[in-house]
Design an enzyme around this catalytic site. Structure first.
Site, PDB file in Angstrom:
ATOM      1  N   GLU A  44      21.984  46.338  45.455  1.00  0.00           N
ATOM      2  CA  GLU A  44      21.131  45.085  45.154  1.00  0.00           C
ATOM      3  C   GLU A  44      21.560  44.203  46.451  1.00  0.00           C
ATOM      4  O   GLU A  44      22.824  44.245  46.903  1.00  0.00           O
ATOM      5  CB  GLU A  44      21.545  44.209  43.978  1.00  0.00           C
ATOM      6  N   LYS A 171      12.918  41.689  40.962  1.00  0.00           N
ATOM      7  CA  LYS A 171      13.724  41.984  39.889  1.00  0.00           C
ATOM      8  C   LYS A 171      13.060  40.923  38.790  1.00  0.00           C
ATOM      9  O   LYS A 171      12.694  39.864  39.150  1.00  0.00           O
ATOM     10  CB  LYS A 171      15.212  41.418  40.224  1.00  0.00           C
ATOM     11  N   CYS A 207      19.771  45.756  38.439  1.00  0.00           N
ATOM     12  CA  CYS A 207      20.833  45.398  37.795  1.00  0.00           C
ATOM     13  C   CYS A 207      20.510  44.638  36.415  1.00  0.00           C
ATOM     14  O   CYS A 207      20.401  45.474  35.660  1.00  0.00           O
ATOM     15  CB  CYS A 207      21.511  44.212  38.478  1.00  0.00           C
ATOM     16  N   GLY A 350      61.357  34.531  46.754  1.00  0.00           N
ATOM     17  CA  GLY A 350      62.373  35.435  46.036  1.00  0.00           C
ATOM     18  C   GLY A 350      61.832  35.639  44.527  1.00  0.00           C
ATOM     19  O   GLY A 350      62.318  36.669  43.933  1.00  0.00           O
ATOM     20  N   ASP A 353      55.876  35.752  41.844  1.00  0.00           N
ATOM     21  CA  ASP A 353      54.473  35.432  42.043  1.00  0.00           C
ATOM     22  C   ASP A 353      54.281  35.723  43.556  1.00  0.00           C
ATOM     23  O   ASP A 353      53.272  36.394  44.172  1.00  0.00           O
ATOM     24  CB  ASP A 353      54.231  34.063  41.804  1.00  0.00           C
TER      25      ASP A 353
END
Length: 600
Positions: A44, A171, A207, A350, A353
């Site tokens: 698409e 579409k 879609c 350290g 995350d």
């Protein structure tokens, strides 16, 4: 009638790069032709990239897209590819005109009071004039009634063959939920499209046309199509692959023919397209599939009429943790490359995350293009500093140490802050340092904050955890951060490689280290509990009564809901990040910042 070879070109397009996307279509059509394809199907809006959002409302963009499309048809023919049927997604336009006022015998215009047909906007024809582009765009954006039938953009599948634009299909079903607002932008189509390819009838939809009952799919069976091809720009979210396959199988049974599902791949702002194109038979059997998160040409043969369908290549499915991890890598890689960056920088504390974020960045663009900055304060533990250095060495990152003590003291000499204000000052100084390095050297700053912190506002706004241009873990809750880190390390071990993330970063209690002995659980419930409540409240929109009925303690529910409801202003200022869950902060969840509503 004989078999038809269909190539599903699962490609990565860049929004607005019309010439670049046209080159992609030409290159992959050549590959398809070399593989003997009669028809090559692109996803698409490949030529424009997807989603183009309000670019579609700019007449200049639509004109440029159409010019590029026509030139592409000529270029394909000139390259000896004119005999290949090329189906490509592009923006189109539904021409509209405003009917002129009828004139009296003396040439004066009437007011049209007695002729309802002269009011408003109608389709083009005699006695009409083209709407000015400026008026058109204003009407469409404002949603004014007179724009309902105005010249609006369309989301099209276009067949290029023999050096010309042969067929267009618009579409029908325009999604208006979650991350989609196509109903506001595009005009719906109202015709079906059936192509003749090597003597076989091939139906075409786009879609959302298969996600909604009725419409063009419901008319394909009576048109006796040999197969149905679906052009898609379907973003990744966890568990969605199974839903797509089940949906396609249902449509294949409905049209009594195989369905060829072709999807985009790559990152676009906060969306990730995972590819995973596939073919299902009329009975729902998977016949062929492409791998996820990579460009790929899936070639499959539609059997001769009356013959059973034969399977093609099938990619192995990914583990759910690998799917999510690769989605984030793809999103970051796409954002970096498509916005002209070559490197990123982030703070390395350290902790888990920043460790996972750095590993993702190294997988996305290479460890040598990652600048990790340790910014210790007097409260930073030795093990945290050691873990940051160890992580950088494992990734091959450019590692730097920039203590913040002198900068904090300079601020304190002027402000004399204490308590939370002093803690936040330390965090914000780190953000300033990263932005300074970015400005000096041209790196993209990436934020390592996670969805649990973002949900509860457990982050200092403008600090090293929330500043920058992209946040890879924005849609990943804390519990999932640990799971993805363990998966990435296990994946390395399985391949005989050194795990990228130090084990101690995974196992130690999380802490911002802004005061002595601080841990996250000083301010938050345990993450396993917190994430369960957040999932119910944020992603499933359960209220306080429902949460209490599920057995959560009142004090936990009240605390979490208070944190979430008060943090909307922070979320509005957070960087983009890849959507990987069914409901991400941003387009999926739109709540007012100023609101006195609280769950009863």
């Amino acid at each position: 009638m004989g078999l038809v070879r269909i190539a599903a070109a699962q490609v990565d397009a860049c929004v607005g790069d019309l010439e670049g996307n046209a080159r992609v279509v030409l290159e992959w059509t050549r590959r398809a032709a070399d593989a003997g394809a009669d028809l090559v199907v692109f996803p698409e809006m490949t030529l424009t990239g997807y989603p183009i959002e309000d670019l579609a409302l700019r007449a200049s963009f639509r004109r440029a897209a159409q010019s590029t499309l026509e030139k592409l048809a000529v270029d394909l023919d000139a390259a000896g590819l004119g005999e290949v049927a090329v189906l490509v997604g592009c923006v189109g336009e539904r021409a509209a005109h405003r009917r002129r006022q009828p004139e009296t015998a003396d040439g004066a215009a009437t007011d049209g009071a007695d002729d309802a047909a002269t009011d408003g906007v109608v389709e083009g024809g005699a006695g009409s004039e083209r709407l000015p582009d400026a008026e058109l765009v204003g009407d469409v954006v404002a949603g004014r009634p007179e724009a309902r039938d105005a010249a609006r953009p369309t989301n099209e599948a276009v067949l290029l063959r023999g050096g010309r634009v042969e067929t267009r299909y618009a579409k029908h079903h325009l999604p208006n939920y979650g991350v989609f607002d196509e109903f506001r932008i595009f005009a719906p189509g109202d015709e079906i499209c059936v192509l003749d390819v090597a003597g076989r009838r091939v139906g075409v939809v786009i879609c959302e046309d298969i996600w909604q009952d009725g419409g063009p799919v419901s008319l394909m069976d009576e048109n006796e199509v040999a197969c149905l091809v679906v052009l898609n720009g379907s973003p990744f979210e966890e568990g969605k692959g199974h839903v797509r396959a089940q949906l396609a199988a249902r449509r294949a049974a409905e049209v009594d023919a195989p369905v060829v599902y072709v999807n985009l791949v790559g990152g676009q702002d906060d969306l990730v397209f995972d590819g995973g194109s596939f073919v299902v038979d009329r009975d729902g059997t998977l016949l062929a599939s492409a791998p996820q998160f990579v460009e790929h040409l899936l070639v499959w043969d539609l059997a001769a009429q009356g013959e059973p369908q034969r399977p093609g290549p099938r990619a192995a499915p990914l583990h759910p943790d690998e799917e999510t991890y690769r989605a984030i890598v793809t999103g970051l890689a796409g954002y970096v490359r498509k916005n002209g960056f070559t490197s990123v920088t982030l703070g390395l504390s350290g902790g888990i995350d920043s460790a996972l974020t750095a590993a993702i960045a190294a997988d996305a663009i290479g460890g040598e293009h990652v600048v990790g900055v340790s910014m210790p304060s007097r409260y930073s533990s030795e093990h945290s500093k050691d873990d940051a250095a160890d992580l950088a060495a494992r990734l091959g990152a450019d590692y730097r140490v920039q203590p913040i003590g002198a900068v904090v003291e300079a601020f304190q000499g002027e402000l004399a802050l204490d308590g939370v204000a002093e803690e936040n000052l330390q965090a914000r100084v780190r953000g300033v340092i990263l932005m300074g390095i970015s400005n000096r050297e041209g790196h993209l700053v990436i934020a390592p904050g996670n969805k649990s912190e973002l949900a509860t506002g457990y982050a200092t706004i403008y600090d090293a955890g929330s500043i920058g241009g992209f946040a890879p873990l924005k849609d990943v809750d804390k519990s999932r951060v640990w799971a993805l880190a363990r998966w990435r390390n296990d994946h390395a071990r399985d391949r005989g490689e050194i795990p990228p993330i130090p084990e101690s970063s995974i196992t130690k209690p999380p802490s911002a280290e802004l005061r002595p002995g601080q841990t996250d659980q000083d301010s938050l419930p345990p993450y396993a509990l917190l994430d369960e409540v957040l999932d119910s409240y944020v992603e499933h929109a359960e209220g306080r009564a429902e949460l209490l009925a599920r057995g959560f303690a009142p004090e936990v529910v009240d605390r979490v809901l208070q944190l979430v409801d008060r943090a909307e202003w922070k979320r509005r200022q957070y960087p983009l990040g890849p959507k990987v869950t069914a409901l991400a902060f941003g387009r999926d969840r739109r709540l007012p910042v100023t609101s006195r509503w609280r769950e009863p």
